[in-house]
Design a protein around this motif. Sequence first.
Motif, short mmCIF file in Angstrom:
data_model
loop_
_atom_site.label_atom_id
_atom_site.label_comp_id
_atom_site.label_asym_id
_atom_site.label_seq_id
_atom_site.Cartn_x
_atom_site.Cartn_y
_atom_site.Cartn_z
N LEU A 188 91.21 82.74 53.96
CA LEU A 188 91.95 83.92 54.43
C LEU A 188 91.18 85.18 54.02
CD1 LEU A 188 94.48 84.84 55.90
CD2 LEU A 188 95.62 85.02 53.72
N GLY A 189 90.63 85.15 52.82
CA GLY A 189 89.80 86.28 52.36
C GLY A 189 88.67 86.54 53.33
N SER A 190 88.05 85.46 53.78
CA SER A 190 86.91 85.66 54.66
C SER A 190 87.37 86.17 56.03
CB SER A 190 86.08 84.38 54.78
OG SER A 190 86.74 83.47 55.61
N VAL A 191 88.59 85.85 56.43
CA VAL A 191 89.12 86.39 57.68
C VAL A 191 89.25 87.91 57.59
CG1 VAL A 191 91.16 86.48 59.19
CG2 VAL A 191 90.34 84.28 58.37
N SER A 192 89.82 88.39 56.47
CA SER A 192 90.00 89.85 56.36
C SER A 192 88.63 90.55 56.22
CB SER A 192 90.96 90.22 55.23
OG SER A 192 90.49 89.73 54.01
N ASP A 193 87.71 89.93 55.49
CA ASP A 193 86.35 90.51 55.39
C ASP A 193 85.71 90.60 56.77
OD1 ASP A 193 86.62 90.64 52.70
OD2 ASP A 193 85.22 89.04 52.21
N TYR A 194 85.82 89.51 57.54
CA TYR A 194 85.20 89.47 58.86
C TYR A 194 85.81 90.56 59.76
CZ TYR A 194 83.63 87.63 63.39
OH TYR A 194 83.05 87.51 64.64
N CYS A 195 87.15 90.63 59.75
CA CYS A 195 87.83 91.60 60.62
C CYS A 195 87.50 93.03 60.20
CB CYS A 195 89.33 91.37 60.61
SG CYS A 195 89.78 89.81 61.40
N ALA A 196 87.40 93.27 58.88
CA ALA A 196 87.08 94.62 58.40
C ALA A 196 85.74 95.09 58.96
CB ALA A 196 87.07 94.65 56.88
N HIS A 197 84.84 94.15 59.21
CA HIS A 197 83.51 94.53 59.72
C HIS A 197 83.37 94.41 61.24
CE1 HIS A 197 82.42 93.76 55.40
NE2 HIS A 197 81.91 94.93 55.61
N HIS A 198 84.21 93.57 61.86
CA HIS A 198 83.99 93.30 63.29
C HIS A 198 85.12 93.73 64.21
CE1 HIS A 198 81.21 90.51 61.22
NE2 HIS A 198 80.41 90.83 62.21
N ALA A 199 86.32 93.92 63.69
CA ALA A 199 87.44 94.25 64.57
C ALA A 199 87.21 95.62 65.20
CB ALA A 199 88.75 94.25 63.78
#
Lengths: 158, 158
Positions: B130-141
């Motif tokens: 889940l941490g990696s989901v928020s990290d990914y979204c913070a950079h790509h969303a």
Amino acid sequence: MKILVAVDESEESMHALMWTIDHHLVSANEIDSLVVLHVQKPLELYAYPIGPAVYASAVVIDSVKKAQQQDSEELLIRVKEICRNKRIESHTVIIDGDPKEIICQTIDQMNIDLVVLGSRGQGMIKRALLGSVSDYCAHHANCPVLIVRPRKEQEQRS
Amino acid sequence: MKILVAVDESEESMHALMWTIDHHLVSANEIDSLVVLHVQKPLELYAYPIGPAVYASAVVIDSVKKAQQQDSEELLIRVKEICRNKRIESHTVIIDGDPKEIICQTIDQMNIDLVVLGSRGQGMIKRALLGSVSDYCAHHANCPVLIVRPRKEQEQRS
């Protein structure tokens, strides 16, 4: 809701402030609900960039310090103007230190409910630095963290 | 403002949804402004965990699929109940796929203005995911990302 917006000289941080106001996260009726923080990096980083053999005279240090202070004040005058135009009360703060640590400390000290950070700094290196500030805060800040990046079409245009 | 909240079975994602509602990011007067998304991981991840020699029978696959669908529906019934209690209209969506990619795609497809993600998953491994989901979204969303973590005192209590 008490909101902290951290700003630096980048357009991205101003965009984050504007986004916060335009999306009514801060209302015009609330007093003391918006804190705008600018963190000044310690002067040593500018005065002694490389190795132990480089020394800056007292005059140079004084001059750099004054210029830095002036830049910070001009930045916060711009912030105050933006807020005034949107009829929002803002409380501005300048603190010296490491941005990511000062932001997290301020959240605790001022009982902040939400911190807003712009994403992407000025140059490539500063972008990496600002990126790491938002990454650090997303994992360590003791309140929810809102990361505002310009939309892709805005990035492509810029 | 059109807000997307991504939820899974974790208490942290429900906390993020509650935080969003309690801090009036979604108002009771706005219709279609809150989208709650649950991403179901592809069934293959559950049915074929290790190596090519492990096969699940059609009956097993069907049973796992039904259980997964039932869990998702129960989750969104809980979401609807939370929203109804707060007098908030919500639109719920279940999509199969990789959570981080589906979240970013949904933001583009539904013209989302803000995505809200809870931080920390259920177990140690799921937390990392889940941490990696928020990290990914913070950079790509392609919109601002709000990461809601429980406050430290709440973490210590839990």
